[in-house]
Write a protein that holds these residues in place. Structure first.
Motif, mmCIF file in Angstrom:
data_model
loop_
_atom_site.group_PDB
_atom_site.id
_atom_site.type_symbol
_atom_site.label_atom_id
_atom_site.label_comp_id
_atom_site.label_asym_id
_atom_site.label_seq_id
_atom_site.Cartn_x
_atom_site.Cartn_y
_atom_site.Cartn_z
ATOM 1 N N GLY A 86 48.568 90.373 47.774
ATOM 2 C CA GLY A 86 48.035 90.403 48.945
ATOM 3 C C GLY A 86 47.703 92.002 49.707
ATOM 4 O O GLY A 86 48.165 92.128 50.732
ATOM 5 N N PRO A 87 46.820 92.851 48.938
ATOM 6 C CA PRO A 87 46.450 94.088 49.351
ATOM 7 C C PRO A 87 45.880 94.169 50.712
ATOM 8 O O PRO A 87 45.026 93.131 51.173
ATOM 9 C CB PRO A 87 45.448 94.655 48.172
ATOM 10 N N LEU A 88 46.433 94.760 51.678
ATOM 11 C CA LEU A 88 45.767 95.048 52.960
ATOM 12 C C LEU A 88 45.273 96.517 53.342
ATOM 13 O O LEU A 88 44.340 96.376 53.892
ATOM 14 C CB LEU A 88 46.921 94.861 54.041
ATOM 15 N N TYR A 89 45.630 97.560 52.738
ATOM 16 C CA TYR A 89 45.169 98.804 52.949
ATOM 17 C C TYR A 89 44.976 99.668 51.794
ATOM 18 O O TYR A 89 45.881 99.423 50.770
ATOM 19 C CB TYR A 89 46.263 99.464 54.095
ATOM 20 N N MET A 90 44.257 100.462 51.525
ATOM 21 C CA MET A 90 44.090 101.579 50.690
ATOM 22 C C MET A 90 43.815 103.000 51.061
ATOM 23 O O MET A 90 43.222 103.154 52.321
ATOM 24 C CB MET A 90 42.967 101.076 49.520
ATOM 25 N N CYS A 91 44.421 104.081 50.664
ATOM 26 C CA CYS A 91 43.836 105.352 50.742
ATOM 27 C C CYS A 91 43.560 106.276 49.591
ATOM 28 O O CYS A 91 44.447 105.925 48.499
ATOM 29 C CB CYS A 91 44.641 105.900 51.776
ATOM 30 N N VAL A 92 42.992 106.992 49.410
ATOM 31 C CA VAL A 92 42.861 107.998 48.101
ATOM 32 C C VAL A 92 43.216 109.566 48.388
ATOM 33 O O VAL A 92 43.009 110.103 49.429
ATOM 34 C CB VAL A 92 41.422 107.842 47.679
ATOM 35 N N ALA A 107 48.396 106.592 54.760
ATOM 36 C CA ALA A 107 47.256 107.337 54.966
ATOM 37 C C ALA A 107 47.637 108.668 54.372
ATOM 38 O O ALA A 107 48.747 109.145 54.314
ATOM 39 C CB ALA A 107 46.882 107.693 56.427
ATOM 40 N N VAL A 108 46.568 109.556 53.891
ATOM 41 C CA VAL A 108 46.746 110.886 53.228
ATOM 42 C C VAL A 108 46.191 111.946 54.013
ATOM 43 O O VAL A 108 44.886 111.873 54.332
ATOM 44 C CB VAL A 108 46.255 110.680 51.854
ATOM 45 N N ASP A 109 46.635 113.059 54.172
ATOM 46 C CA ASP A 109 46.085 114.215 54.762
ATOM 47 C C ASP A 109 45.501 115.084 53.689
ATOM 48 O O ASP A 109 45.647 114.883 52.533
ATOM 49 C CB ASP A 109 47.289 115.154 55.754
ATOM 50 N N ARG A 110 44.844 116.342 54.107
ATOM 51 C CA ARG A 110 44.091 116.915 53.255
ATOM 52 C C ARG A 110 44.902 117.830 52.302
ATOM 53 O O ARG A 110 44.317 118.005 51.080
ATOM 54 C CB ARG A 110 43.384 118.049 54.299
ATOM 55 N N GLY A 161 47.491 116.086 50.602
ATOM 56 C CA GLY A 161 48.064 115.027 49.840
ATOM 57 C C GLY A 161 49.381 114.420 50.281
ATOM 58 O O GLY A 161 49.905 113.371 49.824
ATOM 59 N N ASN A 162 49.853 115.027 51.407
ATOM 60 C CA ASN A 162 51.176 114.366 52.006
ATOM 61 C C ASN A 162 50.728 113.028 52.578
ATOM 62 O O ASN A 162 49.594 112.660 53.193
ATOM 63 C CB ASN A 162 51.659 115.125 53.224
ATOM 64 N N VAL A 163 51.668 111.790 52.453
ATOM 65 C CA VAL A 163 51.580 110.864 52.737
ATOM 66 C C VAL A 163 51.972 110.099 53.908
ATOM 67 O O VAL A 163 53.451 110.468 54.083
ATOM 68 C CB VAL A 163 51.966 109.604 51.531
ATOM 69 N N TYR A 164 51.535 109.660 54.887
ATOM 70 C CA TYR A 164 51.736 109.204 56.017
ATOM 71 C C TYR A 164 51.832 107.484 56.293
ATOM 72 O O TYR A 164 50.954 107.018 55.598
ATOM 73 C CB TYR A 164 50.949 109.650 57.504
ATOM 74 N N VAL A 165 52.881 106.957 56.660
ATOM 75 C CA VAL A 165 52.988 105.524 56.451
ATOM 76 C C VAL A 165 53.670 105.090 58.110
ATOM 77 O O VAL A 165 54.532 105.467 58.418
ATOM 78 C CB VAL A 165 54.086 105.173 55.372
ATOM 79 N N LEU A 207 46.072 103.475 60.354
ATOM 80 C CA LEU A 207 46.459 104.864 60.482
ATOM 81 C C LEU A 207 45.487 105.844 59.738
ATOM 82 O O LEU A 207 45.048 105.637 58.593
ATOM 83 C CB LEU A 207 47.849 104.807 59.746
ATOM 84 N N THR A 208 45.148 107.019 60.556
ATOM 85 C CA THR A 208 44.424 107.836 59.930
ATOM 86 C C THR A 208 45.024 109.305 60.392
ATOM 87 O O THR A 208 45.318 109.512 61.392
ATOM 88 C CB THR A 208 43.021 107.734 60.568
#
Length: 244
Positions: free
Chosen positions: A118-124, A160-163, A165-169, A213-214
């Motif tokens: 059940g995917p809910l969110y994605m980021c690249v 969410a990913v910053d410029r 490549g660090n990952v925030y959750v 989250l952004t």
């Protein structure tokens, strides 16, 4: 779809039927909107669309891709050329922006390689060609877009990913916090010395109703808070911002 400036000032809007996910290309300013398929009955696919607009404010429709599915999820890869979107819809599909046409590709995830619950969110993460998928069971999976292989990344709610490549959750139910990690999953402290930031909720249900989250290029962190009271009555909706 409403647009606001960094100071919270309303800048304008674009009329879209039933928008579900919105992505803005940082270079071209094009806006991509995934519409909601509506109420799903007996898990039967329903029509929805991926729409490209030339801009976010008073945008003109440039391209539309008609689709069917049950609970699609969208993410933009801003580093790809041409611009590429990733669509989770009973598989993981690239969609290339060809100007006045949105061109879908083949599923890059084979069912035997492990699916999503059940995917809910994605980021690249464009630099590493990596896609993060968060599902209903609080699993965040990292997908190698070069090979299509996926592996568990961590337990959390939404990434969410910053410029860099660090990952925030968002830290799942009961945590009242969001966390930051390096691209290899190691805790990455903020200026406070901790890798966690506290988020307070007025509705008494930690992390329920918080999403979107952004991380902006400036480093500011945004999250959307939808506060619901007991009995189903909706109160105030907030956008939370943390400046780093």
């Amino acid at each position: 779809v409403a647009t606001f400036g960094p100071d919270g000032k309303f800048l304008g809007e674009t009329k879209v039927e039933a928008p579900k996910y919105v992505s803005i290309h940082p270079k071209t300013g094009a806006m991509y909107v995934l519409t909601h398929p509506g109420e799903i009955k007996q898990n039967k696919p329903r029509p929805f669309a991926l729409i490209k607009f030339d801009q976010a404010v008073e945008g003109k429709e440039v391209a539309r891709l008609a689709l069917e599915g049950t609970d699609p999820v969208l993410a933009l890869d801003p580093g790809a050329d041409p611009a590429r979107l990733w669509l989770q819809n009973s598989g993981l599909f690239p969609v290339d922006d060809r100007g006045d046409k949105l061109e879908p590709g083949a599923n890059v995830i084979k069912p035997v390689a492990g699916g999503f619950a059940g995917p809910l969110y994605m980021c690249v993460d464009p630099a590493r060609e990596r896609l993060y998928v968060a599902d209903f069971r609080l699993n965040i999976v990292a997908v190698d877009l070069k090979t299509g292989k996926s592996q568990p990344f961590m337990k959390a709610s939404e990434p969410a990913v910053d410029r860099d490549g660090n990952v925030y959750v968002l830290d799942a139910f009961g945590a009242n916090s969001l966390s930051r990690y390096s691209p290899d999953g190691k805790p990455l402290p903020f200026a406070t010395g901790s890798h966690k930031l506290s988020i307070k909720f007025r509705n008494g249900l930690p992390n329920v109703g918080v999403k979107g989250l952004t991380v902006a290029p400036t480093g500011d962190i945004f999250a959307y808070q939808d506060n619901n009271t007991a009995g189903g009555m909706r109160r105030k909706q907030n956008v939370i911002c943390a400046s780093l």
